[in-house]
Scaffold this active site. Structure first.
Site, PDB file in Angstrom:
ATOM      1  N   GLY A   1      10.234  33.863  17.314  1.00  0.00           N
ATOM      2  CA  GLY A   1      10.935  35.020  16.783  1.00  0.00           C
ATOM      3  C   GLY A   1      12.439  34.834  16.689  1.00  0.00           C
ATOM      4  N   SER A   2      13.164  35.902  16.992  1.00  0.00           N
ATOM      5  CA  SER A   2      14.612  35.922  16.770  1.00  0.00           C
ATOM      6  C   SER A   2      15.394  34.981  17.670  1.00  0.00           C
ATOM      7  CB  SER A   2      15.146  37.351  16.952  1.00  0.00           C
ATOM      8  OG  SER A   2      14.628  38.198  15.951  1.00  0.00           O
ATOM      9  N   THR A   3      14.756  34.397  18.692  1.00  0.00           N
ATOM     10  CA  THR A   3      15.470  33.419  19.509  1.00  0.00           C
ATOM     11  C   THR A   3      15.809  32.158  18.709  1.00  0.00           C
ATOM     12  OG1 THR A   3      13.374  32.518  20.335  1.00  0.00           O
ATOM     13  CG2 THR A   3      14.446  34.226  21.660  1.00  0.00           C
TER      14      THR A   3
END
Length: 576
Positions: free
Chosen positions: A291-293
């Protein structure tokens, strides 16, 4: 007639006497040869019938944490065995023997009768020497003892997934016990004994070969940090009703894994009711979409291309972007132009996708590959997975966009924290290690140093700026990081599971000189929310705060001395 025939044929009589003499002479010569000249023949056959070699178990090597605290030790135990044939003649003592062994008399008797023709059967393994001696004191014919070693794990469930365990024969079966089995096992010895034809010990002759103890192994794990991480991860799972979780902490300078914990876990000292799912070292084995990591890595690729600067802006209005059949949406619903830091703070999928379209999916793929995603970490841990980093000959918009904000690829928690460690280490990637490293490796520069430092500042703002992930803050220290919330892919079918998420946070600190990188993964939180900034960020903050203090790292976010003195003098410093 007889006298007559003997007189007529005297040579026959003499021939018989000669043959008898030759036979006697041959026998006498053979006796002299075997007893005086070729003595080894009879001795070898005698030894084959009476001399036996009993193995002497080797003491398995001690496993410790980086500070010498024991993680796996071998303790002497007694194993009792019996000669089934001899034991048949002591049926009257079976009830007493079964009681001493803690076994049900009827079941014990049935087992002994079933082994009536066997010369070896285990009665019980792993007794303490005192318990074994109490059984031997019963003097039951046919019952004997063997000295063995049993592995004991002082930290129990806290280090179970890293250390692993051995089987009943003291061979490594999981974790570092398996990975370093040859190093730890040692070489068994031999003891020469004399036994009669019934297998009973007559004499202990000598030690034919001394046992060679296994070598000690010092892991990179710091047991203090391991306990801290275990406690905070367990508390988070209870608070948010999560299914599972992982946390990995590494030293960004040396690449040493300082803590690695998973939930659920198990007690390696008592595996009677062990559930197979609890044995998985999820930090090494479970793969997931991060995801956004991944947005900071995509942003690094943009900065490295030279086409983007931190002050450049992207219009994310109206918070959605249509690509063919797919629509990209922002959860934050930002309406105005955002600079690159703002895109990370708001975690804008639209803004990140537009940047990705400009630099191309190939550049993002190359950057992710350089920091170790989709590749083996080199730890050599049994069962470790490498995840998947897709590469395409022609990068279409949908593939480019999803990769830029962390979908369409899979990583492990260890790979995630390793990538962030490269950012924290000014762009230098050092190999990971689960054993203590005395001299930090040089590593490889995978990100330009100036770009890495720019990203460090941007990720610090993600935590500290208004609207940032303030739950990840650490009192007294500046830290940096990025949260992520990823939908869980369906098992056995395409698409994603409804209302099933992974909450993620990865970061590092202190910002004055980054030393520690931490990744937190919490699987399927079901109570109180599921966003990474809400669920995983507080775990990062608490673990990082405790780790920095335990490692005596100087705070870099204390108020000036003048401000503290003024607060005390004006009475706003609190009660003493």
């Amino acid at each position: 007639m007889i006298r007559l025939e003997g007189a007529l044929y005297p040579w026959r009589f003499r021939l018989v006497l000669l043959l008898l003499a030759l036979m006697v002479g041959a026998i006498v010569w053979r006796i002299v040869d075997l007893q005086l000249i070729d003595r080894d023949f009879l001795q070898a056959h005698g030894d084959a019938r009476s001399v036996r070699h009993i193995p002497i178990p080797a003491h398995r090597g001690l496993m410790t944490d980086r500070n010498g605290e024991p993680l796996a030790v071998s303790t002497p135990v007694t194993t009792l065995w019996a000669n089934g044939r001899e034991l048949q003649g002591a049926a009257a003592q079976w009830p007493a023997l079964a009681a001493a062994l803690g076994q049900e008399p009827k079941a014990f008797a049935a087992r002994v009768r079933a082994s009536a023709e066997r010369e070896f059967m285990y009665l019980v393994r792993g007794l303490t020497p005192e318990q074994g001696q109490r059984v031997l004191d019963l003097k039951v014919p046919g019952v004997y003892a063997i000295e063995e070693f049993r592995r004991f794990y002082p930290a129990g469930e806290v280090t179970a997934h890293v250390v692993g365990f051995t089987d009943v024969d003291d061979r490594g079966r999981e974790g570092m016990e398996l990975a370093f089995d040859e190093w730890l096992a040692g070489v068994p010895g031999k003891r020469q004994v004399l036994k009669d034809r019934r297998g009973r010990l007559i004499k202990d002759v000598q030690v034919a070969q001394n046992a060679k103890a296994g070598k000690a192994l010092a892991l990179s794990i710091d047991l203090r940090l391991q306990y801290l991480a275990h406690r905070e991860l367990r508390n988070a799972l209870v608070e948010f009703g999560a299914k599972a979780g992982s946390l990995v902490m590494i030293d960004v300078k040396s690449g040493e894994v300082l803590a690695m914990v998973n939930q659920p876990t198990y007690n390696p000292n008592n595996r009677r009711s062990l559930q197979p799912a609890a044995m998985r070292n999820r930090a090494m084995i479970d793969v997931f979409e991060p995801g956004s990591t991944m947005k900071p890595l995509s942003m690094v690729a943009a900065l490295e291309s030279g086409r983007w600067k931190p002050t450049d802006t992207v219009d994310v209005y109206p918070g959605s972007l249509r690509i063919g059949r797919y629509t990209i949406r922002d959860v934050s619903r930002a309406t105005g132009p955002l600079d690159l830091t703002g895109i990370l703070i708001k975690s804008s999928n639209v803004g990140m996708s537009k940047i990705a379209f400009d630099i191309g999916g190939e550049s993002i793929f190359n950057l992710m590959q350089q920091v170790g995603l989709g590749q083996d970490t080199g730890l050599g841990f049994p069962g470790e997975r490498v995840g998947n980093l897709p590469n395409h000959r022609n990068w279409r918009k949908a593939e480019t966009a999803t990769l830029s904000y962390g979908y369409g690829l899979s990583v492990t928690a260890v790979q995630l924290v390793h990538a962030y460690a490269a950012l924290a280490n000014n762009g230098r990637n050092v190999p990971l290690s689960l054993t203590r490293v005395d001299h930090a490796p040089d590593g490889v520069q995978v990100i330009p140093e100036d770009v890495a430092k720019i990203m460090q500042g941007m990720l610090q703002q993600v935590v500290e700026a208004p609207g940032g992930v303030h739950r990840a803050k650490v009192p007294g220290y500046h830290v940096a990081g990025k949260s992520g919330t990823a939908r869980k892919a369906s098992v056995g079918s395409k698409g994603y599971t409804e209302n099933a998420y992974r909450s993620l946070f990865a970061g590092f600190g202190p910002m004055s000189d980054p030393r520690i990188a931490v990744a937190v993964v919490i699987d399927e939180p079901s109570e109180g929310g599921y966003y990474g900034g809400l669920v995983s960020a507080p775990v990062f903050g608490k673990v990082m705060a405790g780790a920095l203090r335990l490692m005596n790292i100087v705070p870099d976010d204390l108020p000036p001395v003048e401000s503290q003195e003024l607060a005390v003098n004006t009475g706003t410093g609190g009660r003493l």
